[in-house]
Motif scaffolding. Structure first.
Motif, PDB file in Angstrom:
ATOM      1  N   LEU A 134       1.136  -1.480   0.749  1.00 22.71           N
ATOM      2  CA  LEU A 134      -0.052  -0.303  -0.050  1.00 22.71           C
ATOM      3  C   LEU A 134       1.331   1.541  -0.219  1.00 22.71           C
ATOM      4  N   PRO A 135       0.517   2.600  -0.609  1.00 24.08           N
ATOM      5  CA  PRO A 135       1.673   3.629  -0.557  1.00 24.08           C
ATOM      6  C   PRO A 135       1.478   4.020   0.828  1.00 24.08           C
ATOM      7  N   PRO A 136       2.620   4.907   1.362  1.00 25.98           N
ATOM      8  CA  PRO A 136       3.846   5.101   0.033  1.00 25.98           C
ATOM      9  C   PRO A 136       5.298   4.463  -0.287  1.00 25.98           C
ATOM     10  N   SER A 137       4.938   2.585   0.372  1.00 30.85           N
ATOM     11  CA  SER A 137       6.002   1.941   0.393  1.00 30.85           C
ATOM     12  C   SER A 137       6.654   1.768  -0.413  1.00 30.85           C
ATOM     13  N   ALA A 138       7.770   1.006  -0.379  1.00 33.03           N
ATOM     14  CA  ALA A 138       8.424   0.242  -1.454  1.00 33.03           C
ATOM     15  C   ALA A 138       7.923   0.006  -2.662  1.00 33.03           C
ATOM     16  N   GLY A 139       6.329  -1.649  -1.573  1.00 30.50           N
ATOM     17  CA  GLY A 139       6.357  -2.223  -1.915  1.00 30.50           C
ATOM     18  C   GLY A 139       5.112  -1.854  -2.645  1.00 30.50           C
ATOM     19  N   PHE A 140       4.328  -0.868  -2.367  1.00 25.50           N
ATOM     20  CA  PHE A 140       3.396  -0.159  -4.155  1.00 25.50           C
ATOM     21  C   PHE A 140       4.447   0.292  -4.790  1.00 25.50           C
ATOM     22  N   THR A 141       5.245   0.957  -4.851  1.00 31.13           N
ATOM     23  CA  THR A 141       5.598   1.590  -5.660  1.00 31.13           C
ATOM     24  C   THR A 141       6.034   0.053  -6.621  1.00 31.13           C
TER      25      THR A 141
END
Lengths: 501, 496
Positions: free
Chosen positions: B403-410
């Motif tokens: 989920l944003p704004p995490s690295a996982g999201f990007t």
């Protein structure tokens, strides 16, 4: 001159306040209160400054690159600042109210910390200038509201939290897919650009319609449109300030506001009409309005009745958008603010009745008007606004929506409006009648369900004045609708921008 | 892909300062580990002070690669050449390895202070040093021999670390892991022998010029792939992973899940892009297995009763996202923009998950240590008493959920864009389903933590440095997504 620090600072007030509150110990009640109030007041001051600058035609923009081709952009524009202003003003009121409501109960650090994060997310949603930025804050809002929904830690609250997540996280995934597909098709697309998506219409008509359905479908969950509304009545187990700010204003409005953005600033009105999606949206909104009202009548408890009323009222905004024409737009935008002011008043009052007298069910309201006159006056004003009686703010929006429907040649919408007003009267007038004209239980020797005497006034001053204040503003928004900076005047300004580029 | 991996001639020769920084990055962990074994540190500031030169060497390498994009070193003994290369990918991995390593060391110091009984903890330090060094070798090496040395050293150290806790189940799980690691190494060695016999070289840069799509390449790729997939716990060869973590010490779990399994995956992607860059079937198979891994791992995490099993099972699912990138990176006539997006998404996911998973294991370890309970149900009511550990867990799980704004999201965003361009709809479905399932298992834990009616217990206080470091890693994973542009620009190498 562009002041990039202004939106950043306005966003940071609540974010920093939340971070500081998380580091403070639970017992630092005074310091926490001071930080909360200082941040809320600072935020309002910054928003006022931004409003003045926008009135002068300066749109302050903060921009940096996240990845290739995708920017994080916050821009203070006329439409965004409406929602940002609403949430900032009501943050202050709700903080005051929450301080009184929570008293010395446990877990306040967690409560106010996440409350600050929610306000930050709402502010980000309001000022986001592209879908990517919007999505970031939209998901943050989901995450930061969960701890507030389950705040009480009871099985009821935990189950409500689970249902809430099930709806909102799934909606977030649907929205993510829509946004990713749109970016894949068109690249980064600023809400402020004049260039709509019209160039893609001829080649990608089906894809555009699909993306529209994904976007609006994802947003409609938070906007609690039927049949995606199931989380809202359950989330009412949360403490009253949470119901007041989040579920009556921030979360549902975030959904409605997102739909506004998608239609006005992303697709553009002409393109939305050309795709033929507007009629479908109007029908969905009308169904929601009528269904919410009908379900509200059936409720025997106060907060669920208000919750179903919210479901119904928020869709006025969507209905106004789907009427092609300036009057519908003005009605929708003004209702975004008016409904927030009126509904928060009602929730404040409902919380006060519960705290002071232990009233939860509607039949327990008998005679509460004499016991708590100011609260009841505020409640009455809010209810009249919901019904749409002149001169309240609610009347103004219904009037504009009606004209919009006539201009758009959608007479069945007028019928929906009339029916909904009648239904509103059916579920609000009995409450008013009970408040003022039925004898209180104390007169027949019985007691209130659970009477506490908070403070010297009719209830604690923390609980009383925010409700009176928001009621006064919602009345003022109706009475002085013609003055500059009134919600109606600002809505007209935005509508003129949308229709006369 | 060659320029992405840095298998080309470097424009500039390394300056002496840069060579010293490289040497420091490789040798300092060994020295620090040995030193700590002699005098085990108990205080956070001692660890931090001792780690400063190490972090400085990483920073220097990072600085070096920014200007020149690629640096190469080689040392020859007789006819054996050991080659090292420093490019953006390697620099990022070295820095993140050092960061996680230092935070794990901080945590270990705190743990030793609380747990005086852990006599064997002294031996953790030299193993820590060897692990960090061997990981750095893997990130930097540019020939198959150095890679083999690094891989073997890393695998044996990891087994040793896991055995240290001394519990019976730890021994059992550790021996099983040893067996798996040995089988994996053996397969890897066979693959390397095949390559050496057929093409007569072990240097990757030279091999790129001679490797052609022929059966030998396919066989070598299959052998290497099977060996490395076993070591990386890729679905369906992941069964050894959860028992190992259930009984290991917290900092060991953190290092293992964050870095050790990633190293094998890194090698897998690297060697496959060397041997079978144009293959269609193998990457597709791995991608399909990745989709299954996401579902399987998430369901396992969802059903888990113990906290450590939950965190460990989520690793299986998160590795699935990385496997999904394979059919986007490798394949006949893959569009360059798809490759670029997937390349960025792959590394962002790998780095973000490394940071977040280390933080999550530490937060889980803190919760278990403080409450004395290892089950999810035992966490009831912790929200009031252990807010910081839960917050760290929460921030880390934002990355896991993507989920944003995490690295996982990007990362997920980049992968989604690549999949949309490549019309890989089954992969999109797996990616989005993964978000939902991970939210389901993460919030199951939070649901327990919010229960207010739980009996009040006395919680053990935690040492400083055990929570601060974990918070730092979790925040790094969260903010990496928003400031992804800067690290991603390094990944593009000299051509960007």
């Amino acid at each position: 001159m562009n002041a990039a620090w202004l939106p950043l600072l306005a966003l940071a007030t609540s974010l920093v306040a939340a971070a500081v509150i998380f580091t403070l110990p639970e017992r630092a009640w005074r310091l926490r209160t001071a930080i909360n109030l200082a941040a809320a007041i600072a935020k309002i001051a910054l928003v006022v400054l931004m409003v003045r600058r926008i009135a002068d035609g300066i749109e302050d923009t903060l921009r940096f690159q996240v990845i290739g081709g995708v920017d994080f952009v916050l821009r203070g524009d006329a439409l965004g600042i409406m929602f940002a202003g609403l949430s900032s003003l009501l943050w202050l009121c709700t903080t005051l109210y929450a301080i009184g409501y929570l008293g010395r109960s446990p877990n306040q650090k967690r409560f106010f910390g996440f409350f600050g994060l929610c306000v930050t997310s709402t502010f980000g949603i309001a000022l986001a200038d592209n879908l990517f930025t919007f999505l970031i804050f939209y998901e943050l809002l989901t995450l930061s509201t969960y701890p507030l929904v389950v705040h009480k830690g009871t099985p009821d609250a935990l189950n409500a939290g689970r249902i809430y997540l099930r709806y909102t996280v799934t909606a977030g995934v649907v929205l993510l897919l829509g946004v990713a597909m749109l970016y894949s098709l068109t690249g980064d697309h600023s809400f402020s650009s004049e260039r709509g998506l019209a160039p893609y219409l001829d080649d990608h008509r089906g894809l555009l319609t699909l993306i529209f359905a994904l976007l609006v479908g994802g947003l409609a969950v938070k906007a609690a449109m039927v049949p995606l509304h199931g989380w809202l009545p359950r989330a009412m187990v949360a403490p009253a300030p949470v119901s007041a700010l989040l579920h009556a204003v921030a979360v549902v409005k975030a959904g409605a506001f997102g739909i506004l953005r998608v239609i006005y600033d992303l697709y553009g009105i002409e393109l939305s009409v050309a795709l033929g999606v507007m009629t479908g949206l109007a029908v969905a909104a009308s169904i929601t309005i009528l269904y919410g009202s009908l379900r509200a009548i059936a409720q025997t408890e106060l907060k669920p009745r208000l919750a179903f009323s919210t479901i119904s009222q928020v869709s006025y905004v969507v209905l106004g958008v789907s009427l092609f024409g300036p009057f519908g737009t003005i009605g929708a935008l003004a209702h975004l603010l008016h409904q927030g002011l009126m509904k928060i008043t009602l929730f404040f009052c409902a919380g006060s009745y519960a705290e002071e007298l232990g009233i939860h069910r509607i039949d327990e309201l008998d005679g509460a008007g004499r016991r708590m006159p100011l609260t009841s006056v505020a409640f009455t004003l809010g209810a009249f606004g919901m019904i749409g009686l002149p001169p309240t703010a609610g009347f103004i929006t219904k009037w504009y929506l009606g004209i919009g429907a006539v201009e758009a040649n959608m007479l069945w919408v007028v019928a929906v409006l009339v029916a909904s007003s009648a239904l509103n009267a059916v579920y609000f007038l009995p409450l008013i009648y009970r408040l003022w004209f039925r004898p209180a239980p104390t007169e027949s020797g019985k007691a209130w369900p659970n009477e506490q005497r908070h403070g010297r006034l009719e209830t604690s001053a923390w609980l009383l004045w925010p409700a009176v204040f928001t009621a006064a503003i919602s009345l003022g928004a109706g009475l002085f609708a013609g003055l500059p900076y009134s919600p109606l005047e600002w809505a007209t300004r935005v509508a003129v921008e949308e229709y006369l580029p | 892909m060659n320029w992405r991996w840095g298998w080309e001639a470097a424009t500039f020769a390394p300056e002496p300062g840069e060579s010293w920084a490289l040497l420091a990055a490789l040798v300092l962990p060994l020295m620090l580990g040995g030193l700590a074994a002699l005098r085990p540190p108990r205080r956070a500031w001692v660890v931090l002070l001792a780690a400063l030169p190490l972090l400085a060497s990483g920073a220097a390498l990072f600085q070096a690669v920014q200007g020149v994009a690629l640096l190469t070193w080689s040392v020859s003994f007789d006819d054996v050449t050991l080659a090292l290369r420093l490019n953006g990918v390697a620099a990022l991995l070295v820095v993140v390895t050092q960061l996680i390593g230092v935070v794990a060391a901080l945590y270990t110091a705190g743990l030793c202070r609380l747990d005086e009984s852990a006599g064997r903890s002294r031996w953790l330090w030299p193993l820590w040093g060897v692990l960090l060094s061997s990981l750095s070798v893997i990130w930097l090496a540019a020939d198959l021999l150095s890679l083999y040395l690094g891989l073997e050293l890393m695998g044996l150290t990891a087994v040793g670390m896991l055995l240290l806790s001394g519990k019976a189940e730890a021994l059992l799980a550790g021996l099983r892991y040893l067996l798996v690691a040995l089988v994996g190494s053996l397969l890897y060695l066979l693959g390397v022998a095949l390559i050496l016999a057929h093409w007569g070289s072990l240097e990757l840069a030279q091999l790129t010029e001679v490797v052609a799509p022929e059966p030998v390449a396919w066989l070598a790729a299959a052998l290497l792939g099977a060996g490395l997939a076993t070591k990386a716990a890729l679905f369906p060869l992941h069964a050894w992973l959860t028992p190992v973590h259930a009984s290991a010490w917290t900092p060991v779990s953190a290092l293992h899940a964050a870095l050790v399994v990633k190293a094998s995956l890194y090698l897998l992607l690297m060697l496959w892009s060397l041997l079978i860059p144009e293959s269609h079937v193998a990457p597709l198979l791995l991608g399909l297995l990745g989709a299954l891994a996401i579902v399987w791992g998430s369901l396992a995490a969802w059903r888990a009763d113990s906290l450590k099993t939950l965190v460990a099972a989520s690793t299986v699912a998160q590795l699935g996202y990385l496997m999904l990138a394979f059919p986007l990176l490798l394949g006949p006539e893959m569009a360059p923009e798809v490759q670029t997006l997937a390349w960025q998404g792959f590394w962002l996911q790998l780095l973000g998950h490394a940071l977040a998973k280390a933080a999550m294991f530490m937060a889980a370890g803190n919760l278990i240590l403080a409450t004395g309970e290892s089950t999810l149900a035992g966490l009831a009511g912790t929200s009031r008493r252990l807010p910081l550990s839960l917050l760290v867990f929460g921030i880390a799980s934002v990355t896991l959920m993507g989920l944003p704004p995490s690295a996982g999201f990007t990362a997920k965003w980049q992968l989604l864009q690549a999949m949309l361009l490549a019309d890989l709809w089954w992969a999109i479905a797996a990616l989005l389903l993964g978000t939902l399932l991970s939210a389901a298992y993460v919030f199951r834990l939070f649901r327990y933590s919010f229960i207010e009616s739980a009996p009040r217990k006395t919680y053990r206080p935690l040492a400083p440095g055990m929570e601060g470091g974990a918070l730092l890693l979790a925040l790094a994973a969260l903010l990496l997504g928003l400031w992804a542009h800067y690290p991603l620009s390094l990944l593009q190498g000299a051509s960007a």
